[in-house]
Design a protein around this motif. Structure first.
Motif, PDB file in Angstrom:
ATOM      1  N   LYS A  83      42.485 -14.498  10.463  1.00 21.38           N
ATOM      2  CA  LYS A  83      41.783 -13.295   9.984  1.00 21.38           C
ATOM      3  C   LYS A  83      40.366 -13.643   9.555  1.00 21.38           C
ATOM      4  O   LYS A  83      39.408 -12.922   9.866  1.00 21.38           O
ATOM      5  CB  LYS A  83      42.551 -12.683   8.800  1.00 21.38           C
ATOM      6  CG  LYS A  83      43.034 -11.282   9.075  1.00 21.38           C
ATOM      7  CD  LYS A  83      43.819 -10.746   7.904  1.00 21.38           C
ATOM      8  CE  LYS A  83      45.287 -10.622   8.298  1.00 21.38           C
ATOM      9  NZ  LYS A  83      46.222 -10.447   7.231  1.00 21.38           N
TER      10      LYS A  83
ATOM     11  N   LEU B 180      47.541 -11.682  15.709  1.00 19.22           N
ATOM     12  CA  LEU B 180      46.122 -12.040  15.558  1.00 19.22           C
ATOM     13  C   LEU B 180      45.624 -12.965  16.660  1.00 19.22           C
ATOM     14  O   LEU B 180      44.446 -13.302  16.713  1.00 19.22           O
ATOM     15  CB  LEU B 180      45.903 -12.711  14.197  1.00 19.22           C
ATOM     16  CG  LEU B 180      45.936 -11.722  13.049  1.00 19.22           C
ATOM     17  CD1 LEU B 180      46.575 -12.323  11.826  1.00 19.22           C
ATOM     18  CD2 LEU B 180      44.535 -11.234  12.737  1.00 19.22           C
TER      19      LEU B 180
ATOM     20  N   ARG C 145      38.314 -14.450  12.690  1.00 21.59           N
ATOM     21  CA  ARG C 145      38.036 -13.212  13.439  1.00 21.59           C
ATOM     22  C   ARG C 145      36.933 -12.398  12.771  1.00 21.59           C
ATOM     23  O   ARG C 145      36.128 -11.765  13.443  1.00 21.59           O
ATOM     24  CB  ARG C 145      39.300 -12.378  13.591  1.00 21.59           C
ATOM     25  CG  ARG C 145      40.190 -12.837  14.722  1.00 21.59           C
ATOM     26  CD  ARG C 145      41.060 -11.679  15.206  1.00 21.59           C
ATOM     27  NE  ARG C 145      41.898 -12.026  16.328  1.00 21.59           N
ATOM     28  CZ  ARG C 145      41.506 -12.016  17.584  1.00 21.59           C
ATOM     29  NH1 ARG C 145      40.261 -11.698  17.897  1.00 21.59           N
ATOM     30  NH2 ARG C 145      42.344 -12.316  18.557  1.00 21.59           N
TER      31      ARG C 145
ATOM     32  N   GLY D  40      48.638 -16.004   9.576  1.00 18.09           N
ATOM     33  CA  GLY D  40      47.475 -15.313  10.154  1.00 18.09           C
ATOM     34  C   GLY D  40      46.273 -15.295   9.225  1.00 18.09           C
ATOM     35  O   GLY D  40      45.219 -14.768   9.584  1.00 18.09           O
ATOM     36  N   THR D  41      46.397 -15.878   8.035  1.00 22.76           N
ATOM     37  CA  THR D  41      45.295 -15.869   7.058  1.00 22.76           C
ATOM     38  C   THR D  41      44.034 -16.533   7.621  1.00 22.76           C
ATOM     39  O   THR D  41      42.935 -15.974   7.539  1.00 22.76           O
ATOM     40  CB  THR D  41      45.739 -16.597   5.760  1.00 22.76           C
ATOM     41  OG1 THR D  41      46.890 -15.932   5.266  1.00 22.76           O
ATOM     42  CG2 THR D  41      44.649 -16.595   4.706  1.00 22.76           C
TER      43      THR D  41
END
Ligand SMILES: O=P(O)(O)OC[C@H]1O[C@H](OP(=O)(O)OP(=O)(O)O)[C@H](O)[C@@H]1O
Ligand SMILES: O=c1[nH]c(=O)c2nc[nH]c2[nH]1
Ligand SMILES: [Mg+2]
Length: 159
Positions: free
Chosen positions: A101, A124, A104, A97-98
């Motif tokens: 993130k 995410l 986003r 999810g890095t």
């Protein structure tokens, strides 16, 4: 190192990307698509064709060198997409999810979709098609080529 591999063929990638397009067409219309390069480029091309969308922006995030994860580096921001309102963001997969993130943070109002998802990154993503376990490394067709493999009986005997 991942403990298992999940090999995706061109044909499967095309089918899975079309399955994602079926889910996304109901959520549109979209102002445009933001492809997360490089992995998101091919799913984005397939999905843009299915959604009849011709406005494509890109954001370039470098997080991995082969299977080794580093700090995410933004090589190109998604300038045309503003705060993401009405835009669809596409990537091939979400793992930890890095990358998601970071994107986003830049496009807080966008809809974020991936073809594949692993459990840690799943929260995410707004829409995805196929989940694989966290210890699985997905092998995409652009990173692989067909090659000889030993018969199962012979590789089992070597263990
Ligand atoms: O959820 P995460 O742990 O962040 O991993 C997912 C990201 O990693 C890969 O990109 P990579 O950094 O390898 O760059 P590439 O798309 O240019 O190959 C993949 O395409 C996703 O963008
Ligand atoms: O080709 C890839 N397969 C994966 O499973 C993965 N996870 C992060 N980045 C990745 N790249
Ligand atoms: Mg990527």
């Amino acid at each position: 190192m991942a403990s298992r591999y999940y090999t995706v063929s061109w044909d499967q990638l095309h089918r899975d990307s079309k399955a994602l397009a079926w889910r996304l067409v109901e959520r549109g219309p979209w102002k445009g698509i933001v492809a997360i390069t490089r992995g998101g480029l091919i799913p984005a091309a397939i999905i843009a064709r299915e959604l009849d969308c011709r406005l494509i922006e890109s954001v370039s995030i470098i997080t991995y060198d082969e299977e080794k994860k580093g700090e995410p580096v933004v090589a190109k921001p998604p300038i045309a997409a503003g705060d993401g309102d009405g835009w669809l963001v596409l990537d091939d997969l979400v793992d930890t999810g890095t990358t998601a993130k970071v994107v986003r943070g830049m496009l807080p109002k966008a809809h974020f979709a991936t073809v594949y998802a692993k459990p840690a990154g799943k929260p995410l993503v707004d829409t995805f098609v196929t989940e694989v376990s966290q210890d699985t490394w997905i092998l995409f067709p652009w990173d692989t080529e067909p090659q000889f493999v030993a018969p199962i009986a012979r590789s089992a005997a070597a263990k």
